[in-house]
Design a protein around this motif. Structure first.
Motif, PDB file in Angstrom:
ATOM      1  N   LEU A 236     -12.811   1.470   4.245  1.00 54.16           N
ATOM      2  CA  LEU A 236     -12.138   0.723   3.186  1.00 54.16           C
ATOM      3  C   LEU A 236     -11.802   1.623   2.008  1.00 54.16           C
ATOM      4  N   ALA A 237     -12.766   2.411   1.569  1.00 49.88           N
ATOM      5  CA  ALA A 237     -12.527   3.315   0.447  1.00 49.88           C
ATOM      6  C   ALA A 237     -11.485   4.365   0.808  1.00 49.88           C
ATOM      7  N   ALA A 238     -11.517   4.861   2.043  1.00 52.34           N
ATOM      8  CA  ALA A 238     -10.562   5.884   2.468  1.00 52.34           C
ATOM      9  C   ALA A 238      -9.150   5.320   2.534  1.00 52.34           C
ATOM     10  N   ARG A 239      -9.001   4.103   3.064  1.00 51.58           N
ATOM     11  CA  ARG A 239      -7.668   3.489   3.119  1.00 51.58           C
ATOM     12  C   ARG A 239      -7.098   3.274   1.722  1.00 51.58           C
ATOM     13  N   THR A 240      -7.955   2.836   0.799  1.00 48.57           N
ATOM     14  CA  THR A 240      -7.512   2.638  -0.584  1.00 48.57           C
ATOM     15  C   THR A 240      -7.078   3.960  -1.200  1.00 48.57           C
ATOM     16  N   ALA A 241      -7.873   5.015  -0.979  1.00 45.67           N
ATOM     17  CA  ALA A 241      -7.539   6.327  -1.533  1.00 45.67           C
ATOM     18  C   ALA A 241      -6.273   6.882  -0.897  1.00 45.67           C
ATOM     19  N   ALA A 242      -6.090   6.695   0.409  1.00 46.60           N
ATOM     20  CA  ALA A 242      -4.888   7.178   1.088  1.00 46.60           C
ATOM     21  C   ALA A 242      -3.650   6.441   0.583  1.00 46.60           C
ATOM     22  N   ALA A 243      -3.795   5.148   0.307  1.00 47.70           N
ATOM     23  CA  ALA A 243      -2.675   4.385  -0.237  1.00 47.70           C
ATOM     24  C   ALA A 243      -2.271   4.891  -1.608  1.00 47.70           C
ATOM     25  N   MET A 244      -3.252   5.319  -2.401  1.00 46.74           N
ATOM     26  CA  MET A 244      -2.963   5.889  -3.715  1.00 46.74           C
ATOM     27  C   MET A 244      -2.236   7.213  -3.583  1.00 46.74           C
ATOM     28  N   VAL A 245      -2.631   8.017  -2.590  1.00 41.11           N
ATOM     29  CA  VAL A 245      -1.940   9.288  -2.332  1.00 41.11           C
ATOM     30  C   VAL A 245      -0.497   9.023  -1.923  1.00 41.11           C
ATOM     31  N   ALA A 246      -0.302   8.051  -1.034  1.00 40.19           N
ATOM     32  CA  ALA A 246       1.043   7.709  -0.584  1.00 40.19           C
ATOM     33  C   ALA A 246       1.905   7.226  -1.745  1.00 40.19           C
TER      34      ALA A 246
END
Length: 251
Positions: A236-246
């Protein structure tokens, strides 16, 4: 034959130039305090998952080497050997190196900016010779072959060197049952994911790997990933962080 080992991928903690939203490439900035915290959290997460690496590979740049030191200290595993490999270094961003991304987006326009930043074959114009020579003389590249410092690179060029490293150094160890931790950069890890998961050009162009989030791969006896794309230890934390990168334009 032993069961295949595991592979954990980790993008280094936030660096000073990451925080400034600049193209870092082959420059060698330190971690920010937030990056130090990211590395420590990653180490705690790895330890709580039961993962204990036999060997850690980093790039030759300090942001990965410092991340490795912090991770292993957090794990209580400071005796684990660490090896630096230039093949895992970040992509050379050529003339974009050190430049602020928002300024370049305004200067170049979105189509050229995205082509140079994210496309499979696009390479920015070469960096000036003075900058190239200065980087080659820096500590991170001392004693390395000339091909370790390119005036510019495409993602395709990064994939070629990472693929060779996978076949020569990572795959044989995993086949022998070793558990490996690879601490790299946004582009060198995207390249490794392409090799592992046989990603298409479109898939790797869309892939974003956030800093400080361990990504785990387990393998069949044929050294094929059991789960395409791997599994984040904190999804969950990784998906949120990846979305911020995107949202910020990508790795």
């Amino acid at each position: 034959m032993p069961a295949p080992g595991r592979l954990l991928l980790l993008r280094h903690g936030q660096s000073v130039l990451n925080a400034q939203d600049r193209f870092t490439g082959l420059l060698d900035p330190p971690l920010t305090p937030a990056g130090v915290e990211e590395a420590a959290r990653a180490g705690t997460l790895l330890a709580s998952s039961g993962f204990s690496p036999d060997l850690v590979f980093t790039s030759t740049l300090r942001r990965t080497r410092d991340t490795a030191r912090i991770v292993l200290d957090s794990m209580g595993a400071t005796e684990v050997p660490v090896r630096a490999a230039w093949e895992l270094n970040e992509r050379s961003y050529g003339s974009l190196t050190g430049r602020a991304r928002n300024e370049l987006l305004t200067e170049l326009g979105p189509e050229v900016f995205r082509f140079w930043r994210r496309s499979y074959y696009g390479a920015p114009p070469p960096m000036p010779g003075t900058q190239l020579r200065r980087i080659r003389r820096s500590r991170a590249f001392a004693g390395l072959p000339p091909e370790a410092v390119q005036a510019t690179e495409s993602l395709c060029a990064v994939i070629k060197r990472v693929r060779t490293f996978w076949h020569q150094h990572l795959r044989p160890r995993i086949r022998e049952g070793e558990d490996l931790l690879v601490i790299g950069h946004g582009n060198s890890l995207r390249a490794l994911c392409l090799v592992l998961d046989r990603l298409s050009h479109a898939e790797v162009e869309a892939l974003n790997i956030p800093t400080g989030h361990p990504l785990a791969y387990r393998f069949t006896p044929e050294i094929v990933p059991l789960v395409r794309g791997g599994e984040y230890l904190n999804p969950l934390a990784a998906r949120t962080a990846a979305a911020m990168v995107a949202a910020a334009g990508g790795t």
